[in-house]
Design a protein around this motif. Structure first.
Motif, PDB file in Angstrom:
ATOM      1  N   MET A  67       0.844  -1.175   0.000  1.00 29.79           N
ATOM      2  CA  MET A  67       0.000   0.000   0.000  1.00 29.79           C
ATOM      3  C   MET A  67       0.895   1.246   0.000  1.00 29.79           C
ATOM      4  O   MET A  67       1.852   1.343   0.756  1.00 29.79           O
ATOM      5  CB  MET A  67      -0.888  -0.022   1.231  1.00 29.79           C
ATOM      6  N   TYR A  68       0.584   2.183  -0.838  1.00 32.86           N
ATOM      7  CA  TYR A  68       1.450   3.347  -0.999  1.00 32.86           C
ATOM      8  C   TYR A  68       1.293   4.362   0.125  1.00 32.86           C
ATOM      9  O   TYR A  68       2.182   5.158   0.371  1.00 32.86           O
ATOM     10  CB  TYR A  68       1.204   4.012  -2.353  1.00 32.86           C
ATOM     11  N   LYS A  85       3.066   7.122   7.167  1.00 29.11           N
ATOM     12  CA  LYS A  85       3.207   8.229   6.217  1.00 29.11           C
ATOM     13  C   LYS A  85       2.131   9.282   6.458  1.00 29.11           C
ATOM     14  O   LYS A  85       2.400  10.491   6.416  1.00 29.11           O
ATOM     15  CB  LYS A  85       3.135   7.692   4.775  1.00 29.11           C
ATOM     16  N   LYS A  86       0.901   8.833   6.731  1.00 28.95           N
ATOM     17  CA  LYS A  86      -0.176   9.771   7.035  1.00 28.95           C
ATOM     18  C   LYS A  86       0.145  10.574   8.292  1.00 28.95           C
ATOM     19  O   LYS A  86      -0.019  11.795   8.324  1.00 28.95           O
ATOM     20  CB  LYS A  86      -1.489   9.013   7.257  1.00 28.95           C
ATOM     21  N   THR A  87       0.613   9.886   9.321  1.00 26.06           N
ATOM     22  CA  THR A  87       0.961  10.559  10.570  1.00 26.06           C
ATOM     23  C   THR A  87       2.071  11.573  10.345  1.00 26.06           C
ATOM     24  O   THR A  87       2.026  12.689  10.892  1.00 26.06           O
ATOM     25  CB  THR A  87       1.399   9.519  11.627  1.00 26.06           C
ATOM     26  N   GLU A  88       3.041  11.212   9.525  1.00 28.47           N
ATOM     27  CA  GLU A  88       4.140  12.122   9.211  1.00 28.47           C
ATOM     28  C   GLU A  88       3.631  13.381   8.511  1.00 28.47           C
ATOM     29  O   GLU A  88       4.041  14.500   8.836  1.00 28.47           O
ATOM     30  CB  GLU A  88       5.155  11.402   8.324  1.00 28.47           C
ATOM     31  N   ILE A  89       2.713  13.213   7.566  1.00 27.02           N
ATOM     32  CA  ILE A  89       2.143  14.356   6.841  1.00 27.02           C
ATOM     33  C   ILE A  89       1.359  15.249   7.795  1.00 27.02           C
ATOM     34  O   ILE A  89       1.481  16.476   7.769  1.00 27.02           O
ATOM     35  CB  ILE A  89       1.266  13.872   5.667  1.00 27.02           C
ATOM     36  N   THR A 149      -2.251  16.323  -1.933  1.00 24.53           N
ATOM     37  CA  THR A 149      -1.128  16.544  -2.835  1.00 24.53           C
ATOM     38  C   THR A 149      -0.271  15.295  -2.942  1.00 24.53           C
ATOM     39  O   THR A 149       0.155  14.919  -4.039  1.00 24.53           O
ATOM     40  CB  THR A 149      -0.278  17.738  -2.362  1.00 24.53           C
ATOM     41  N   TYR A 150      -0.030  14.632  -1.824  1.00 26.12           N
ATOM     42  CA  TYR A 150       0.751  13.390  -1.842  1.00 26.12           C
ATOM     43  C   TYR A 150       0.039  12.326  -2.685  1.00 26.12           C
ATOM     44  O   TYR A 150       0.657  11.664  -3.519  1.00 26.12           O
ATOM     45  CB  TYR A 150       0.951  12.883  -0.406  1.00 26.12           C
ATOM     46  N   ARG A 151      -1.270  12.197  -2.492  1.00 28.65           N
ATOM     47  CA  ARG A 151      -2.031  11.210  -3.251  1.00 28.65           C
ATOM     48  C   ARG A 151      -2.086  11.562  -4.737  1.00 28.65           C
ATOM     49  O   ARG A 151      -1.997  10.680  -5.602  1.00 28.65           O
ATOM     50  CB  ARG A 151      -3.443  11.088  -2.679  1.00 28.65           C
TER      51      ARG A 151
END
Length: 89
Positions: free
Chosen positions: A1-2, A7-11, A33-35
């Protein structure tokens, strides 16, 4: 999973006011934007994936509406997030 939970927590930590701040416009714009960047790379390799193309267009619209909202609410926050994410030239 990308898009992992880490990664969400980091963003959210970087663009929101904390790691549990998932509702701020800046955090949501950064996540979109990441997605969008990920889906754009996918579509460069898979040109006939029309379902992903539709999802990408919907995401761009959601990000645009959040950016419009932020423009009306606080222009300085809008300028800061646009500069930080590099959305405009």
């Amino acid at each position: 999973m990308y898009l992992s939970k880490e990664k969400k927590t980091e963003i959210f930590e970087k663009y929101g006011s904390g790691k549990s701040d998932t509702g701020s416009p800046e955090a949501q714009i950064a996540l979109f934007t990441y997605r969008i960047n990920h889906l754009t790379e996918h579509l460069k390799q898979n040109r006939k994936d029309f379902n992903t193309e539709r999802s990408l267009v919907k995401l761009v619209g959601k990000r645009r509406s959040l950016l419009d909202y932020l423009t009306k609410k606080d222009i300085l926050r809008y300028r800061a997030i646009v500069k930080e994410l590099g959305l405009r030239k």
